[in-house]
Enzyme design. Structure first.
Site, PDB file in Angstrom:
ATOM      1  N   THR A 283       0.835  -1.191   0.000  1.00 37.97           N
ATOM      2  CA  THR A 283       0.000   0.000   0.000  1.00 37.97           C
ATOM      3  C   THR A 283       0.872   1.244   0.000  1.00 37.97           C
ATOM      4  OG1 THR A 283      -0.115   0.472   2.384  1.00 37.97           O
ATOM      5  CG2 THR A 283      -1.569  -1.249   1.531  1.00 37.97           C
ATOM      6  N   ASP A 284       0.252   2.379  -0.296  1.00 34.12           N
ATOM      7  CA  ASP A 284       0.895   3.654  -0.018  1.00 34.12           C
ATOM      8  C   ASP A 284       0.700   3.968   1.465  1.00 34.12           C
ATOM      9  OD1 ASP A 284       2.181   6.109  -0.298  1.00 34.12           O
ATOM     10  OD2 ASP A 284       1.185   6.570  -2.187  1.00 34.12           O
ATOM     11  N   TYR A 285       1.231   5.059   1.898  1.00 32.83           N
ATOM     12  CA  TYR A 285       1.304   5.435   3.312  1.00 32.83           C
ATOM     13  C   TYR A 285      -0.091   5.469   3.963  1.00 32.83           C
ATOM     14  CZ  TYR A 285       3.593   7.909   7.233  1.00 32.83           C
ATOM     15  OH  TYR A 285       4.117   8.275   8.452  1.00 32.83           O
TER      16      TYR A 285
END
Length: 757
Positions: A283-285
């Site tokens: 995932t992204d942040y």
């Protein structure tokens, strides 16, 4: 406790040797054996990717991170700088963690590590994949020397809206050119052997469509047809996957009402089944909680939805550790899904050779000798000069002569910490030269340099503080007084150079702008400078296309230098004084007005086509107060010399089904200086299953042409260059007439026709 089958030699003082018990199996058998000894909780722990610290402040989580590692509750971490600290953490994982599983160490090495290169948008303006691959290779050498083994780059999002700040991180608006550069980044980072201690695992991002965020506002929604996705936004991702990217990052945005991180059709059906990607997804942040906040699940359900969709690793949120076991018990995910995700994390580590030698990236002697070296800085300077785009040069004002009195004016003239641009958190800005420093060094005693700050970034201090962000430029004094001081200084000058534009953090993540003009006080300063009637050069700093409607008319010379890295100042001076020539060409369209956005060259024909340029018909697809035409088109860029194109020719007027045609054009340098021209070839399919763009870039050639000489440039047209995704998402072309165009940019082209069988 299982250990990898070698003796791990400590490279950090105070740590002991970790002896191995047995020789590890190779390949799949090794992973099978390792996983057979892991508990469910340990497998889920491998899917957890916490942030390890704050790169900007140097703070590391310390005991909290140590505990997560020792208990086997993480598969890696990111945002820790320094080989000694990374080595210490890796030793904890191998010596104290369950099974001695080494860690992935991630970082955003977007356009360089300590040696910083131009921002990716600028790099794309080189139209030189070899330069991008060279940049990525040097970035990998430096990052791995400091302990990093996983790079959250490249960003290959196509963007047609320059209000979006992250346009600075990509390669522009064209899917074909974006695909060429995506491949170059992957090759540069990963090399031929990912087990080498100087190569990084790449992570292509953001999958998918993030660059089409509605209104150009970061983190916003995307609503788009599948045909548009496949023809314009997905090709660079496919190119990166085909080039062997080891991992992929999901995007923040909703896609047609579903969060990309939980979109099974995107991650499982398309990415894994159709494209055959078998690498790691992350995932992204903190993306997983956003699945719930954006209205497509509860917080408790989000983790299961994302894993089921095909997202392997959870960056930051910790929701996999918190909720996946419950999701398993509720039947929302299966143990096989957890095993598959865990296997991909372990296989990523294996591909990096971490099970053979967990400390291959933890050798302090490399950090002492391979960071910010002269050879790396020389490369950064050379490549930076390739990125600059000369937008205007009336009466050949540029290049300047090293004589007389030169006034260097503007808030970016003496701002060394702003030369790198966004995503340069590893930079040694204290060692960077300012433009003022470079000017003085370049002219020596041959000319006098007068400097005046001239203005702030914005009139309003609060707006400036919000805009300048991490690389802050203090708001000082009164702008009217700063203007007056600059005007007094330029009275003595023979020529004025204005270093003006965006500051470093006005583009990049969470840096969307509604008005993409040069900020107010700087524009007013430029107007006053122009009124002097003295020769005036605008050195434009920017991370995006800007609206330069006034500047394009009233400023004699405009050199767009983007944000060009740690060696920016010297590279800019090299070009301004003619030691190098500008070679760059735009990979994004520059609009005349914000109201034209989105504006891009490869658009479809509207139902009421716009009239010929300069004419107006109310009942056409146009504006009543602005031309449809861009200010500067895609592919545009001037040189210190001039090129003349001959009439192109085709090797035939019919291309057989499995055949090819050759397009040939003579390009002559009719100026007095040697130069590089970027010759561009476009194609159009005038009648197809679904409407096709008026032109699409399909090839280019960079050619060096000495003054007075001619070069014959050849392009090969094959059936594959004609293909597109039709209404059924089949990748095909329909036989019939095609148009081929060649020229110096997307607007000024010669057109020929041929028939494809």
């Amino acid at each position: 406790m299982r250990k990898s089958a070698i003796i791990f030699l400590s490279v950090t003082s105070g740590l002991s040797l970790a002896a191995a018990a047995s020789v590890p199996e190779s390949g799949k058998n090794f992973i099978d054996s390792l996983m057979s000894e892991m508990t469910l909780e340990e497998k889920i722990g491998q899917l957890n990717l916490p942030v390890g610290g704050d790169i900007q402040t140097g703070v590391v989580l310390g005991p909290e991170l140590d505990k997560l590692i020792a208990t086997g509750n993480i598969g890696g971490f990111f945002n820790v700088k320094g080989v000694d600290e990374i080595s210490r953490l890796q030793h904890i994982a191998v010596e104290k963690g369950p099974h001695g599983i080494p860690l992935l160490v991630g970082a955003d090495v977007v356009h360089g590590y300590e040696t910083v290169f131009p921002i990716p948008l600028a790099l794309s303006c080189t139209w030189n994949p070899a330069s991008v691959e060279r940049m990525a290779r040097i970035s990998a050498i430096e990052a791995t020397a400091d302990g990093v083994n996983w790079n959250f780059s490249p960003m290959v999002d196509i963007c047609r809206d320059p209000r979006w700040g992250r346009i600075a991180e990509g390669s522009g608006e064209d899917p074909w050119l974006g695909s060429v550069f995506a491949e170059a980044y992957i090759k540069g980072y990963q090399g031929d052997d990912m087990k080498s201690d100087s190569t990084l695992m790449a992570c292509v991002k953001h999958f998918a469509l993030y660059g089409a965020a509605e209104g150009g506002r970061d983190y916003n929604i995307v609503d788009m047809s599948r045909e548009r996705m496949f023809n314009y936004y997905l090709p660079p991702f496919k190119a990166a996957i085909d080039a062997g990217s080891g991992s992929l990052m999901t995007s923040f945005n909703l896609i047609n009402g579903r969060h990309a991180t939980a979109a099974r059709w995107l991650l499982d059906d398309l990415l894994r089944k159709d494209w055959g990607f078998d690498g790691l997804t992350v995932t992204d942040y903190n993306s997983i909680p956003e699945v719930a906040s954006m209205g497509t699940s509860t917080l408790e359900e989000a983790a299961g939805l994302c894993l089921k969709a095909g997202t392997d690793m959870d960056m930051v949120s910790g929701l996999y550790v918190k909720y996946l076991k419950d999701a398993l018990n509720r039947g929302e995910v299966t143990e096989k899904m957890i095993d598959d995700a865990c296997r991909r994390v372990l296989e990523a580590k294996q591909s990096l050779g971490l099970f053979d030698d967990p400390y291959r990236y933890c050798r302090p002697e490399r950090a002492e000798h391979e960071l910010f070296t002269k050879s790396h800085r020389d490369a950064a300077r050379e490549i930076a000069a390739e990125t600059f785009v000369l937008l205007k040069n009336d009466k050949n004002l540029l290049p300047l002569k090293k004589q007389g009195t030169i006034a260097l004016v503007g808030p970016l003239a003496d701002a060394p910490n702003n030369m790198c641009g966004c995503w340069s958190m590893f930079a040694r800005t204290e060692n960077h030269a300012s433009l003022l420093d470079a000017f003085r060094n370049a002219v020596g005693d041959k000319a006098e340099i007068i400097h005046a700050r001239g203005s702030n970034i914005y009139y309003d201090a609060e707006t400036q503080n919000r805009a300048t962000g991490l690389r802050n430029i203090p708001h000082v004094g009164n702008d009217e007084e700063l203007h007056a001081a600059a005007m007094a200084a330029v009275e003595k000058a023979d020529v004025i150079v204005a270093a003006i534009g965006e500051s470093s953090d006005m583009s990049g993540e969470s840096a969307s702008r509604a008005e993409i003009t040069i900020p107010d006080t700087q524009r007013d300063l430029l107007k006053k400078l122009a009124k002097t009637g003295k020769p005036l050069v605008l050195v434009l700093f920017t991370g995006r296309p800007l609206v330069l409607d006034w500047e394009s008319v009233n400023i004699p010379s405009i050199l767009n230098v983007w944000f060009s890295g740690s060696e920016a100042a010297d590279a800019i001076v090299d070009v301004l004084f003619g030691d190098s020539s500008p070679e760059g060409k735009l990979t994004t369209t520059f609009p005349r007005s914000v109201g034209q956005i989105p504006l891009y060259y490869n658009h479809l024909m509207p139902s009421h086509p716009d009239p010929e340029e300069g004419l107006f018909n109310r009942y056409c697809s146009n504006y009543i107060d602005c031309s449809n035409e861009p200010l500067y088109p895609f592919g545009y860029g001037m040189s210190y010399t001039q090129f003349e194109y001959g009439h192109p020719s085709l090797s035939g007027d019919v291309m057989e089904k499995d055949g090819k045609l050759t397009l040939t054009v003579d390009v002559r340098n009719i100026g007095e200086r040697d130069g590089v021209e970027i010759v561009q070839m476009y194609l159009r399919d005038p009648v197809a299953d679904i409407a096709r763009p008026l032109k699409e870039l399909k090839d280019f050639v960079r050619v060096h042409i000495p003054a007075g000489e001619t070069r014959k440039v050849r392009f090969t047209i094959t059936p594959d260059k004609l293909k597109y995704y039709n209404a059924n998402l089949d990748y095909v072309y329909e036989p019939g007439e095609f148009h081929v165009m060649v020229g110096p940019d997307s607007k000024h082209v010669h057109t020929l026709k041929f028939t494809a069988k």
